[in-house]
Scaffold this active site. Structure first.
Site, short mmCIF file in Angstrom:
data_model
loop_
_atom_site.label_atom_id
_atom_site.label_comp_id
_atom_site.label_asym_id
_atom_site.label_seq_id
_atom_site.Cartn_x
_atom_site.Cartn_y
_atom_site.Cartn_z
N CYS A 185 -2.87 -42.30 32.55
CA CYS A 185 -2.31 -42.51 33.88
C CYS A 185 -3.30 -43.29 34.74
O CYS A 185 -4.49 -42.93 34.84
CB CYS A 185 -1.98 -41.17 34.52
SG CYS A 185 -1.38 -41.30 36.23
N CYS A 206 -4.17 -40.76 38.24
CA CYS A 206 -5.04 -39.58 38.17
C CYS A 206 -5.99 -39.61 36.98
O CYS A 206 -6.79 -38.68 36.79
CB CYS A 206 -4.20 -38.31 38.13
SG CYS A 206 -3.27 -38.11 36.59
N CYS A 266 18.62 -57.01 -5.39
CA CYS A 266 17.21 -57.38 -5.53
C CYS A 266 16.33 -56.55 -4.60
O CYS A 266 15.18 -56.25 -4.92
CB CYS A 266 17.01 -58.87 -5.28
SG CYS A 266 17.57 -59.45 -3.66
N CYS A 320 0.52 -35.73 37.44
CA CYS A 320 1.13 -36.22 38.69
C CYS A 320 2.57 -35.74 38.86
O CYS A 320 3.10 -35.71 39.97
CB CYS A 320 1.09 -37.74 38.75
SG CYS A 320 -0.55 -38.47 38.77
N HIS A 357 15.93 -63.41 -0.87
CA HIS A 357 15.77 -62.78 -2.18
C HIS A 357 14.47 -61.98 -2.19
O HIS A 357 13.44 -62.42 -1.66
CB HIS A 357 15.73 -63.85 -3.27
CG HIS A 357 15.62 -63.28 -4.66
ND1 HIS A 357 16.57 -62.44 -5.21
CD2 HIS A 357 14.64 -63.42 -5.61
CE1 HIS A 357 16.21 -62.11 -6.43
NE2 HIS A 357 15.04 -62.69 -6.69
N CYS A 369 3.99 -38.61 34.13
CA CYS A 369 2.61 -38.13 33.98
C CYS A 369 2.63 -36.60 34.08
O CYS A 369 3.21 -36.04 35.03
CB CYS A 369 1.71 -38.72 35.05
SG CYS A 369 0.03 -38.00 35.07
#
Length: 403
Positions: free
Chosen positions: A222, A225, A72, A277, A355, A274
């Site tokens: 981030c 920063c 099905c 960073c 079903h 990051c």
């Protein structure tokens, strides 16, 4: 083009496509046409010409599929795809034979097209189509579905579209190599997204991509920063979480979309590096749609897996039948991006005893497909807590969105 002679037809083809662009009101910045679009446009023109000479003669499409043993899930998805006109006509016209460049034999596509031919045969009203050959070919291609245990319809849809795409890819297979990571702030967002999409089409380009493929943007911010970084991924369906209701009340599709796209806070342990960073920091993540597909498949994630069990949400999700606006979940300048519903895959019952059925729209209204049984229904019967996968077709022109 595949199979073409040494004559260079690209300049005339490009001129033709640019004429079509100007006639259809595209902005100048969207008129940079890739080879993939050139090829697809040319094939489309040829197919239109062929169709005008020998148009498709279709039956009502209101034909059932035989259940050959817990199939099905297959029957419901095939009915939904059968009412995806861009795919149906492509299959019935055997267009893939002219444009495929994949080295793979199109065994599954041929078997799938045969099923659709049976469903739309002018002489098949009142009959039932047996999908056994198609299912056998599919199981050979995807052994995971071997046996006669119940399968998940959305998972089947993903495997089916992926395998069909592989067989009818307009691109030759190219071994993928890891590409160097790009440094931050090198591109504008739209340029970066367009570059990633172009790169995708250089490897994967088919009618499946034309219809179902979109592009997701994952934006990471981030907290240290304030640098934003973006990644872009191709999708063929959106899997949406369903908000929890303590009272078991109704939720809307908009609430599911809002939950999908809401900002998520990530701690250091769960956050990626990051770029600026060069270390893990607390950050926030948000998902949005960068490129909208012609057909958007929305999966309502009703099944939740825990360590010991799988549970099903029976919360009713109300959804619009027309003018579903996904613009707010796309780029800021997207404007209205409207879709109309044309098919639903339903799941009734429990995790262990379920079903699948389908509801599909044709020119005479909605029909309910329950394996071999087909009955007409009204629009007010569509909204149930069994809705599992929704199929929407773009109703307004995609040229309103900047590429």
């Amino acid at each position: 083009m595949p199979g073409s002679s040494g004559v260079n037809v690209e300049p005339s083809c490009e001129a033709l496509c640019r004429t079509l662009v100007s006639q259809n009101g595209l902005r100048q910045e969207t008129a940079d046409i890739s080879q993939s679009v050139l090829y697809t446009s040319l094939m489309g023109l040829l197919l239109v010409a062929d169709t005008e000479k020998d148009p498709l003669t279709l039956g009502s499409g209101r034909v059932g599929l035989r259940n050959i043993g817990n199939t099905c899930f297959l029957n419901a998805i095939v009915q939904c795809l059968s009412h995806t006109h861009g795919l149906r006509d492509y299959c019935l016209l055997k267009s893939y034979r002219h444009e495929k460049f994949s080295k793979e034999d199109a065994k599954l596509m041929e078997a799938f097209a045969k099923v659709l031919s049976g469903l739309w045969d002018v002489n098949s009203d009142g009959r039932v189509v047996n999908p056994k050959q198609f299912y056998n070919v599919f199981k050979d291609a995807v052994p995971y579905f071997s046996g006669y245990s119940q399968q998940d319809a959305q998972e089947f849809l993903r495997f089916l579209l992926d395998k069909l795409h592989t067989e009818i890819n307009r691109r030759m297979y190219v071994r993928r190599v890891k590409e160097p990571e790009q440094k931050y702030a090198r591109f504008r967002l739209s340029e970066e997204a367009a570059s990633m999409w172009k790169r995708h089409l250089e490897r994967d380009d088919s009618r499946i991509v034309d219809l179902f493929a979109g592009q997701l943007r994952s934006s990471l911010h981030c907290s240290v920063c304030s640098h934003y970084s973006n990644t872009f991924d191709v999708f063929c369906d959106l899997s949406l979480p369903i908000p929890k209701r303590s009272s078991g009340g109704e939720v809307t599709l908009k609430e599911c979309l809002d939950l999908f796209s809401q900002e998520e806070r990530l701690d250091k342990e769960n956050s990626p590096m990051c770029e600026r960073c060069n270390r893990r920091t607390e950050s926030t993540k948000r998902l949005s749609i960068q490129r909208f597909p012609q057909v958007i498949v929305i999966h309502l994630n009703r099944f939740t897996t825990s360590r010991w069990s799988i549970s099903k949400s029976t919360v009713q999700v109300s959804f619009p039948l027309t003018n579903l606006d996904l613009g707010p979940y796309g780029p800021v300048d997207a404007g209205p991006v409207l879709y109309n519903l044309y098919a639903i895959c339903n799941h009734s019952g429990t995790v262990n005893m379920g079903h699948y059925t389908a509801c599909c729209l044709d020119e005479n209204g909605w029909c309910f497909y329950n394996d071999s049984s087909v009955t007409q229904i009204s629009e007010n019967q569509l909204q149930t807590n069994q809705a599992y996968v929704l199929f929407y077709k773009r109703s307004n022109s995609p040229i309103a969105i900047k590429k």
